[in-house]
Motif scaffolding. Sequence first.
Motif, PDB file in Angstrom:
ATOM      1  N   VAL A   1       0.659  -1.416  -0.081  1.00 23.58           N
ATOM      2  CA  VAL A   1      -0.309  -0.257  -0.096  1.00 23.58           C
ATOM      3  C   VAL A   1       0.784   1.075   0.020  1.00 23.58           C
ATOM      4  CG1 VAL A   1      -1.304   1.535   0.828  1.00 23.58           C
ATOM      5  CG2 VAL A   1      -1.850  -1.353   1.008  1.00 23.58           C
ATOM      6  N   ALA A   2       1.567   1.313   0.244  1.00 24.07           N
ATOM      7  CA  ALA A   2       2.690   2.318   0.841  1.00 24.07           C
ATOM      8  C   ALA A   2       2.832   3.030  -0.169  1.00 24.07           C
ATOM      9  CB  ALA A   2       3.773   2.230   1.684  1.00 24.07           C
ATOM     10  N   ALA A   3       4.066   1.452  -1.031  1.00 20.61           N
ATOM     11  CA  ALA A   3       4.767   1.844  -2.275  1.00 20.61           C
ATOM     12  C   ALA A   3       3.848   2.334  -3.120  1.00 20.61           C
ATOM     13  CB  ALA A   3       5.240   0.287  -3.223  1.00 20.61           C
ATOM     14  N   ARG A   4       2.552   2.173  -3.341  1.00 15.78           N
ATOM     15  CA  ARG A   4       1.257   2.032  -4.682  1.00 15.78           C
ATOM     16  C   ARG A   4       1.285   3.221  -4.238  1.00 15.78           C
ATOM     17  NH1 ARG A   4      -1.012  -1.305  -8.672  1.00 15.78           N
ATOM     18  NH2 ARG A   4      -2.796   0.484  -9.654  1.00 15.78           N
ATOM     19  N   ALA A   5       1.010   4.232  -2.958  1.00 15.97           N
ATOM     20  CA  ALA A   5       0.681   5.528  -2.650  1.00 15.97           C
ATOM     21  C   ALA A   5       2.003   6.780  -3.094  1.00 15.97           C
ATOM     22  CB  ALA A   5       0.239   5.590  -1.320  1.00 15.97           C
ATOM     23  N   LEU A   6       3.193   5.762  -3.311  1.00 13.79           N
ATOM     24  CA  LEU A   6       4.067   6.401  -3.849  1.00 13.79           C
ATOM     25  C   LEU A   6       4.041   6.930  -4.672  1.00 13.79           C
ATOM     26  CD1 LEU A   6       7.701   7.241  -2.131  1.00 13.79           C
ATOM     27  CD2 LEU A   6       6.882   6.393  -4.519  1.00 13.79           C
ATOM     28  N   LEU A   7       3.745   5.794  -5.647  1.00 16.30           N
ATOM     29  CA  LEU A   7       3.919   5.397  -6.946  1.00 16.30           C
ATOM     30  C   LEU A   7       2.897   6.475  -7.387  1.00 16.30           C
ATOM     31  CD1 LEU A   7       4.742   1.976  -8.058  1.00 16.30           C
ATOM     32  CD2 LEU A   7       6.445   3.866  -8.227  1.00 16.30           C
ATOM     33  N   ARG A   8       1.583   6.389  -6.779  1.00 21.06           N
ATOM     34  CA  ARG A   8       0.414   7.081  -7.104  1.00 21.06           C
ATOM     35  C   ARG A   8       0.756   9.165  -7.141  1.00 21.06           C
ATOM     36  NH1 ARG A   8      -3.565   4.130  -6.238  1.00 21.06           N
ATOM     37  NH2 ARG A   8      -3.727   4.231  -4.009  1.00 21.06           N
ATOM     38  N   VAL A   9       1.488   9.402  -6.483  1.00 15.92           N
ATOM     39  CA  VAL A   9       2.050  10.499  -6.063  1.00 15.92           C
ATOM     40  C   VAL A   9       2.826  11.079  -7.347  1.00 15.92           C
ATOM     41  CG1 VAL A   9       2.805  11.754  -4.833  1.00 15.92           C
ATOM     42  CG2 VAL A   9       1.332  10.495  -3.558  1.00 15.92           C
ATOM     43  N   ALA A  10       3.982  10.489  -7.161  1.00 17.11           N
ATOM     44  CA  ALA A  10       4.682  10.419  -8.653  1.00 17.11           C
ATOM     45  C   ALA A  10       4.099  10.122  -9.751  1.00 17.11           C
ATOM     46  CB  ALA A  10       5.959   9.374  -8.419  1.00 17.11           C
ATOM     47  N   ALA A  11       3.423   9.939  -9.980  1.00 13.31           N
ATOM     48  CA  ALA A  11       2.385  10.107 -11.234  1.00 13.31           C
ATOM     49  C   ALA A  11       1.662  11.119 -11.708  1.00 13.31           C
ATOM     50  CB  ALA A  11       1.925   8.781 -11.912  1.00 13.31           C
ATOM     51  N   ARG A  12       1.211  11.356 -10.631  1.00  9.96           N
ATOM     52  CA  ARG A  12      -0.027  12.478 -10.643  1.00  9.96           C
ATOM     53  C   ARG A  12       0.791  13.766 -11.016  1.00  9.96           C
ATOM     54  NH1 ARG A  12      -5.881   9.861  -6.903  1.00  9.96           N
ATOM     55  NH2 ARG A  12      -5.620   8.261  -8.797  1.00  9.96           N
ATOM     56  N   TYR A  13       1.726  13.663  -9.919  1.00  7.36           N
ATOM     57  CA  TYR A  13       2.424  15.118  -9.717  1.00  7.36           C
ATOM     58  C   TYR A  13       3.852  15.272 -10.491  1.00  7.36           C
ATOM     59  CZ  TYR A  13      -0.785  16.178  -5.956  1.00  7.36           C
ATOM     60  OH  TYR A  13      -2.247  16.750  -5.722  1.00  7.36           O
ATOM     61  N   ARG A  14       4.046  14.548 -11.928  1.00  2.00           N
ATOM     62  CA  ARG A  14       5.116  14.807 -12.288  1.00  2.00           C
ATOM     63  C   ARG A  14       5.799  14.999 -13.050  1.00  2.00           C
ATOM     64  NH1 ARG A  14       6.271  15.015 -18.050  1.00  2.00           N
ATOM     65  NH2 ARG A  14       4.069  15.411 -18.103  1.00  2.00           N
ATOM     66  N   GLU A  15       5.293  16.225 -13.099  1.00  2.00           N
ATOM     67  CA  GLU A  15       5.774  17.576 -14.059  1.00  2.00           C
ATOM     68  C   GLU A  15       6.676  18.518 -12.871  1.00  2.00           C
ATOM     69  OE1 GLU A  15       3.432  20.193 -16.578  1.00  2.00           O
ATOM     70  OE2 GLU A  15       3.216  18.449 -17.971  1.00  2.00           O
ATOM     71  N   GLU A  16       5.128  18.312 -11.752  1.00  2.00           N
ATOM     72  CA  GLU A  16       5.480  19.020 -10.474  1.00  2.00           C
ATOM     73  C   GLU A  16       7.003  18.607 -10.244  1.00  2.00           C
ATOM     74  OE1 GLU A  16       1.096  20.593 -10.204  1.00  2.00           O
ATOM     75  OE2 GLU A  16       3.129  18.233 -10.818  1.00  2.00           O
ATOM     76  N   PHE A  17       7.350  17.705  -9.401  1.00  2.00           N
ATOM     77  CA  PHE A  17       8.399  16.473  -8.931  1.00  2.00           C
ATOM     78  C   PHE A  17       9.778  16.995 -10.244  1.00  2.00           C
ATOM     79  CE2 PHE A  17       5.289  13.966  -6.214  1.00  2.00           C
ATOM     80  CZ  PHE A  17       6.674  14.209  -5.482  1.00  2.00           C
ATOM     81  N   LEU A  18       9.349  16.794 -11.304  1.00  2.00           N
ATOM     82  CA  LEU A  18      10.818  17.138 -12.117  1.00  2.00           C
ATOM     83  C   LEU A  18      10.938  18.339 -12.194  1.00  2.00           C
ATOM     84  CD1 LEU A  18       9.491  14.993 -15.504  1.00  2.00           C
ATOM     85  CD2 LEU A  18      11.839  14.619 -13.897  1.00  2.00           C
ATOM     86  N   ARG A  19      10.142  19.410 -12.269  1.00  2.00           N
ATOM     87  CA  ARG A  19      10.157  21.046 -12.092  1.00  2.00           C
ATOM     88  C   ARG A  19      11.206  21.066 -11.191  1.00  2.00           C
ATOM     89  NH1 ARG A  19       5.088  22.195 -12.850  1.00  2.00           N
ATOM     90  NH2 ARG A  19       6.129  22.494 -15.031  1.00  2.00           N
ATOM     91  N   ASN A  20      10.374  20.705  -9.638  1.00  2.00           N
ATOM     92  CA  ASN A  20      11.480  21.517  -8.408  1.00  2.00           C
ATOM     93  C   ASN A  20      12.661  20.416  -8.389  1.00  2.00           C
ATOM     94  OD1 ASN A  20       9.304  22.456  -7.294  1.00  2.00           O
ATOM     95  ND2 ASN A  20       8.017  20.495  -6.070  1.00  2.00           N
ATOM     96  N   PHE A  21      13.199  19.266  -9.266  1.00  2.00           N
ATOM     97  CA  PHE A  21      14.526  18.429  -9.308  1.00  2.00           C
ATOM     98  C   PHE A  21      15.200  19.303 -10.555  1.00  2.00           C
ATOM     99  CE2 PHE A  21      17.152  15.864 -12.267  1.00  2.00           C
ATOM    100  CZ  PHE A  21      17.357  15.144 -10.933  1.00  2.00           C
ATOM    101  N   TYR A  22      14.504  19.829 -11.444  1.00  2.00           N
ATOM    102  CA  TYR A  22      15.814  20.793 -11.771  1.00  2.00           C
ATOM    103  C   TYR A  22      15.767  22.311 -11.386  1.00  2.00           C
ATOM    104  CZ  TYR A  22      15.872  24.860 -15.035  1.00  2.00           C
ATOM    105  OH  TYR A  22      16.297  25.957 -16.024  1.00  2.00           O
ATOM    106  N   GLN A  23      14.841  22.456  -9.958  1.00  2.00           N
ATOM    107  CA  GLN A  23      14.808  24.022  -9.650  1.00  2.00           C
ATOM    108  C   GLN A  23      15.602  23.594  -8.410  1.00  2.00           C
ATOM    109  OE1 GLN A  23      14.184  26.925 -10.643  1.00  2.00           O
ATOM    110  NE2 GLN A  23      12.781  26.770 -12.155  1.00  2.00           N
ATOM    111  N   LEU A  24      16.038  22.298  -8.138  1.00  2.00           N
ATOM    112  CA  LEU A  24      16.903  22.297  -6.876  1.00  2.00           C
ATOM    113  C   LEU A  24      18.326  22.752  -7.596  1.00  2.00           C
ATOM    114  CD1 LEU A  24      14.968  19.725  -5.233  1.00  2.00           C
ATOM    115  CD2 LEU A  24      15.263  22.045  -4.426  1.00  2.00           C
ATOM    116  N   GLY A  25      19.081  22.110  -8.889  1.00  2.00           N
ATOM    117  CA  GLY A  25      20.055  21.920  -8.622  1.00  2.00           C
ATOM    118  C   GLY A  25      20.414  23.442  -9.586  1.00  2.00           C
TER     119      GLY A  25
END
Length: 870
Positions: free
Chosen positions: A374-398
């Motif tokens: 359940v925990a792994a599935r929840a994490l994957l669901r967040v990653a999928a639904r906020y794909r652009e936000e996570f990628l953008r944060n990754f870029y902005q952090l660098g």
Amino acid sequence: MKRRYVYVQITLIVLVLQVLVVPAQAIIPSPASVLGFQPGEDRRLADWAQIADYFRRLDEASPRVQVLEIGRSTQNRPILMAIITSPENMARLDRYREIVRRLADPRTLADETEAEGLIAEGRMIVAITCSIHSTEIVASQMAMELAYRLASDTSPETREILDRVILLLFPSPNPDGIDIVASWYRRTLGTPYEGTAPPELYHPYAGHDNNRDWFMLTQVETQALTRVLYREWFPQILYDVHQMGTTGARMFVPPFYDPPNPNIDPVLLRSVAVIGHHMAWELTAAGFRGVVTNAQYDTWWAGGLRTMPYYHNVVGILSEAASARLMTPITLTREQLRGATRGLPNPLERATNFPDPWPGGVWRPMDILRMELVAARALLRVAARYREEFLRNFYQLGKRAIERGRTEAPFAYVVPTEQWDPPTAAHLLNILMAQGVEVHRATERFVADGVEYPAGSYVLLLAQPRRALVKTLLELQRYPERRLYPGGPPERPYDVAGWTLPLQMGVRVVEIARPFEAHLERVTEAISIAGRVSEARGLEARGPTEVLWLIEPRANRAFSAVNELLASGLFRASRLLREAVIEGRRYPAGTFVLQAAEGARSSRTALRQTLEDIARRQGVEIHAIAQRPLELVPVERRRIGLYRSWVPSMDEGWTRWVLERFGFSYTTVRDADIRAGDLRARWDVIILPSDSPREIREGHRPGSYPPEYTGGLGKEGVENLKAFVAAGGTLLALGESSDLVIEEFGLPVRNVLRGLSPNEYFCPGSILRVTMDPDHPVAYGLPTETDVYVVGGLAFEITAHEGQAPAVVARYVEDPLRSGYLLGREKIAGRAALLDVPYGRGRVILVGFRAQHRGQSWGTFKVLFNALVR
């Protein structure tokens, strides 16, 4: 009849279509169909061969799965990574890797428009690692079930995950440990010892410390994953799946407890909270009780698999499920449940961070597996639904890291060319580069903060995406003052308080506070120190017995070189008893003096070729002389025994690793060997790792393990150790084992810290400074002021004695704290940290600090080495 005929036709068509459409899913094997049991089932456990076999079958059957071997383990098992994503993404993996590689370094992009284009096109890279600690075994079994569900499920939610996420699933970074645990569990199944941990380290060298190696990279498993994660795939989220003790909460998920490391970007801490709360939300909604957040685990320390991601601009997530007894269920009553000192004082009391306590009952491995799914599935669901936000944060952090490096101090760290131990300085730079840190070399001399540095100096500019990593590993740590309650004892950090690598390794690194200019070139290959053999003119004509070769003892690799030269049989060695000037050059005490072995028939040319080869590979300078020094002490290849208890000792494992890395031959000494006596006939030196006196004396209690694994040295073994030293042997007692030796041998020494409360003295893993006596044989090659690693530690006081007094080899300075945290400075100031104590015809070396801590404290390895070559 006609209608019925039409109905039958339609039914047949539907069945045919099902046969044509379904086979792709139908032939995907479930774990149960391959293993013969369901992962998580009571008392059933897949070993590494079974896990690897299942993943390879899944690779063959599913276009969504690709399994790669990314390296080999310490015991030569394959380390596997399963890539799981949609077939369409699988066909474009190289493109998606290229996208995240460029987003990881914003300097490769022209502008924000290009960045946004890559963010829109890219896919989330998520890494999930399971069972790095192999007694936390359920996640390795869960990995098969998670992979199967992602490979076979056709629901819209799974398709969304697969379309937007590329999952890197590691069934375990510790394949050897999986088999060590599986073998022991099967052996003890159905016996009174079922569910016990193996009586050996479950990583061959590091045991539990294999998750303490993520900035030092000593082990091949850590090296393989670091390369994949931070130099090849650049994930945006890493989720490390663990288990914890049995009697508290049922599962911990983030947010973490305080304090956070100051170098972690606030966006990362918020990202951790978003994912962790979503995991907790879904676990609670699924009916699982006992889920806790904001407890126990903090983000201060940098060396773990889930903490290192922050310094690569990656979101690091940890879950810790309550354990069973390996794959055996347990039953817990309400009275057996216990709280924790940080964030969960009462596991039966409802709290904001623990809203639904678990009341006790039966706890099964399947409960753990289902929660982890359940925990792994929840994490994957967040990653999928906020794909652009996570990628953008990754870029902005660098991007933000680079900008801070350009505008905020420190601006750089300089590693000057002049080093006490040049090969170790090179090793420090190499392990940084292995993690993706940019290192430059000065092509001309330059001035920084008013100091001139020569060409060849190494420079780590902070204007790089991994600014936080460089700063975290090289700067001094100052762990904040924290108490369990007002006026109470100090709060112990999750792991250690300080780890500054230059101090641990004895490498000079200078922090640069102001901008400067220098001509620099990027270092792209591993740095090596090329040693050489030098000799004065006129020696060429001399015969092999007329020339001596000197190796100074400052470099750790000097000991490797000497061990290799002695093993060749071509040389014999001595050491300078005192500092001496020889043929116009000053050599410190402890310098190795080599000459051709008696009876060696090699020519001087052959001897020189051997010397040159070893000097080059080991990175040491060898000087040829004709003048024989006056005061020499012969060096013999001593018979070394390393004590290994049946109570697994990480300190023993790290000692083994250090000895092997630097070419020291040894044999393992078990309790039965010591109880058998006649130790002096077999060994010259016996090493006691840092284990508690109780563990050494008593070992496992009778009835807790099979009889051959219970008991320790016992009274008989202790008496035999005393006889060994009295007969001329050397006993090297590391850390806690010193207390046993002081007490049992009746030494004229007292550990002044023994019995003190944490309110009086507290050192939870920190770097302290001592003064060394470089003329003493145990301190040969060490600087007068040396930084040592201390976890708790010992401080010695010499009491009344008769005959030869103990020699103080190292003493804590008045203000010893260098990095980390220390309470009770006055308790150790001026006290001895390292003693050489005569006993009969032999000696006891008491080491109050961690001379070989986790394979990290390279600056004090020579304490261990000198004790073995005296």
